[in-house]
Design a protein around this motif. Structure first.
Motif, mmCIF file in Angstrom:
data_model
loop_
_atom_site.group_PDB
_atom_site.id
_atom_site.type_symbol
_atom_site.label_atom_id
_atom_site.label_comp_id
_atom_site.label_asym_id
_atom_site.label_seq_id
_atom_site.Cartn_x
_atom_site.Cartn_y
_atom_site.Cartn_z
ATOM 1 N N MET A 1 0.750 -1.662 0.204
ATOM 2 C CA MET A 1 -0.047 0.154 -0.191
ATOM 3 C C MET A 1 0.855 1.305 0.443
ATOM 4 O O MET A 1 2.459 0.983 0.562
ATOM 5 N N GLN A 2 0.203 2.886 -0.967
ATOM 6 C CA GLN A 2 0.972 3.532 -0.538
ATOM 7 C C GLN A 2 0.678 4.791 1.079
ATOM 8 O O GLN A 2 -0.800 4.462 1.851
ATOM 9 N N ALA A 3 1.697 5.327 1.303
ATOM 10 C CA ALA A 3 1.040 6.235 2.951
ATOM 11 C C ALA A 3 2.469 7.193 2.266
ATOM 12 O O ALA A 3 3.320 6.944 1.883
ATOM 13 N N ASN A 34 -8.905 3.528 4.381
ATOM 14 C CA ASN A 34 -9.241 5.054 4.197
ATOM 15 C C ASN A 34 -9.851 5.400 2.798
ATOM 16 O O ASN A 34 -8.948 5.713 0.987
ATOM 17 N N HIS A 35 -10.261 6.880 3.218
ATOM 18 C CA HIS A 35 -10.810 7.336 1.561
ATOM 19 C C HIS A 35 -10.383 8.686 1.214
ATOM 20 O O HIS A 35 -10.060 9.634 0.412
ATOM 21 N N ALA A 93 -2.231 7.350 4.919
ATOM 22 C CA ALA A 93 -1.468 5.952 4.058
ATOM 23 C C ALA A 93 -3.510 5.547 3.320
ATOM 24 O O ALA A 93 -4.660 5.681 3.890
ATOM 25 N N GLN A 94 -3.059 4.648 2.140
ATOM 26 C CA GLN A 94 -4.062 4.022 2.102
ATOM 27 C C GLN A 94 -5.318 2.933 3.178
ATOM 28 O O GLN A 94 -6.549 3.246 2.726
ATOM 29 N N TYR A 95 -4.635 2.167 4.204
ATOM 30 C CA TYR A 95 -4.840 1.377 4.753
ATOM 31 C C TYR A 95 -4.200 1.343 6.329
ATOM 32 O O TYR A 95 -3.003 2.064 6.266
#
Length: 320
Positions: A1-3, A34-35, A93-95
């Protein structure tokens, strides 16, 4: 994931978008896709080194999104629920994973609004109910009245029956503070704040809510009446220098430096304050003005705008 990752403390340029391992929820935890993530001054404190952080660090203290996985024993939410939560420096972060007991379902509330109101809404609500209990007939001074927390403080103080004086830097920001409900405006770029306060209310104010810090601290104390309360809750201009306690005795002043999480130590307090903030949003007692939404990769620009005082309301990161 990206952060967003910070490898060393410094300015906004130390933030970078990077690949990070996907979190796995443990017992009592949930994983949220996360949105939106809220951008707050406290994020800049950890990035700059004003507050200590273990490096490399991620940032972000609030987010909204959709539950993508739950750990053993979780019954409060299910996969697919729309939720908002206070994060642990990992919302950019994405998650992110969070304690299920600290996640709130937000059915009927847009995800961007939920992310925008959570941290600043809780901050404002605990300040006016716990740090200094604002009541009808009070005179209150709110610094940075066009900012995210400032606008909410103005709305809540007015709702509670107080007369509100707000400080801002420009006529454009003055319009925002007036729209939020401020009864009087002080342009601190043109007026000396304590003098302007005394022209409005000669005795001084009952309470000051000061999220600016170093630049406004002395003027805030001077603006208080006898037995007034000074609530210093932020450092956007820098940390307040050491205080000589004898200065408070001249007017029998009270000085508080509260932190939000000190008011949310128990699950009961956490649920109560969040429920009250969301109720006030639903009843349109308070509204959140989202000034700008940035892509996750543009988080450095969001920090530049926030610290450069180019904003008038809440900043969010959109996380795809």
């Amino acid at each position: 994931m990206q952060a967003i990752v910070v490898d060393q403390v410094g300015g906004p340029e130390v933030m970078r978008l990077a690949e990070r391992p996907m979190p796995t929820p443990g017992p009592g935890e949930v994983l949220v896709r996360n949105h939106f993530a809220g951008v707050n001054y406290i994020d800049t404190y950890y990035r700059s080194g004003l507050y200590p952080a273990q490096l490399p660090a991620t940032l972000g203290n609030e987010a909204s999104g959709v539950v993508s996985a739950i750990g053993p024993g979780v019954t409060q939410v299910q996969v697919g629920d729309h939720v908002a939560y206070l994060a642990s420096q990992d919302a950019y972060a994405q998650y992110s994973k969070a304690q299920a007991s600290r996640v709130v379902k937000i059915d009927g509330l847009p995800l961007d609004t939920a992310a925008a109101v959570l941290l600043q809404g809780l901050t404002a609500h605990t300040l006016v109910t716990r740090a200094y209990a604002v009541k009808s007939g009070d005179w209150v001074l709110v610094h940075a009245g066009a900012g995210g927390t400032g606008r909410l403080l103005i709305q809540l103080c007015r709702h509670l029956g107080a007369s509100v004086i707000a400080t801002v830097s420009s006529e454009e920001k003055a319009q925002i503070a007036r729209a939020a409900g401020a009864h009087h405006i002080i342009l601190y770029t043109k007026e000396i704040v304590p003098d302007a306060v005394r022209k409005i209310i000669p005795e001084g104010v009952h309470a000051v809510f000061d999220g600016v810090g170093k630049a406004t601290f002395e003027g805030s104390l001077q603006s208080l009446r006898m037995e007034g309360s000074m609530v210093s809750f932020g450092n956007s201009s820098g940390a307040v220098p050491p205080v000589h306690l004898f200065e408070l005795s001249k007017k029998n002043l009270k000085l508080l430096r509260p932190r939000l999480y000190g008011y949310l130590l128990t699950e009961e307090d956490h649920r109560r304050h969040i429920a009250e903030v969301l109720r006030l949003v639903e009843e349109k007692v308070i509204d959140v003005h989202v000034f700008n939404i940035y892509d996750l990769a543009d988080a450095p620009r969001a920090h530049e705008d926030l610290e450069g005082r180019k904003t008038m309301g809440k900043l969010l990161l959109r996380i795809d």
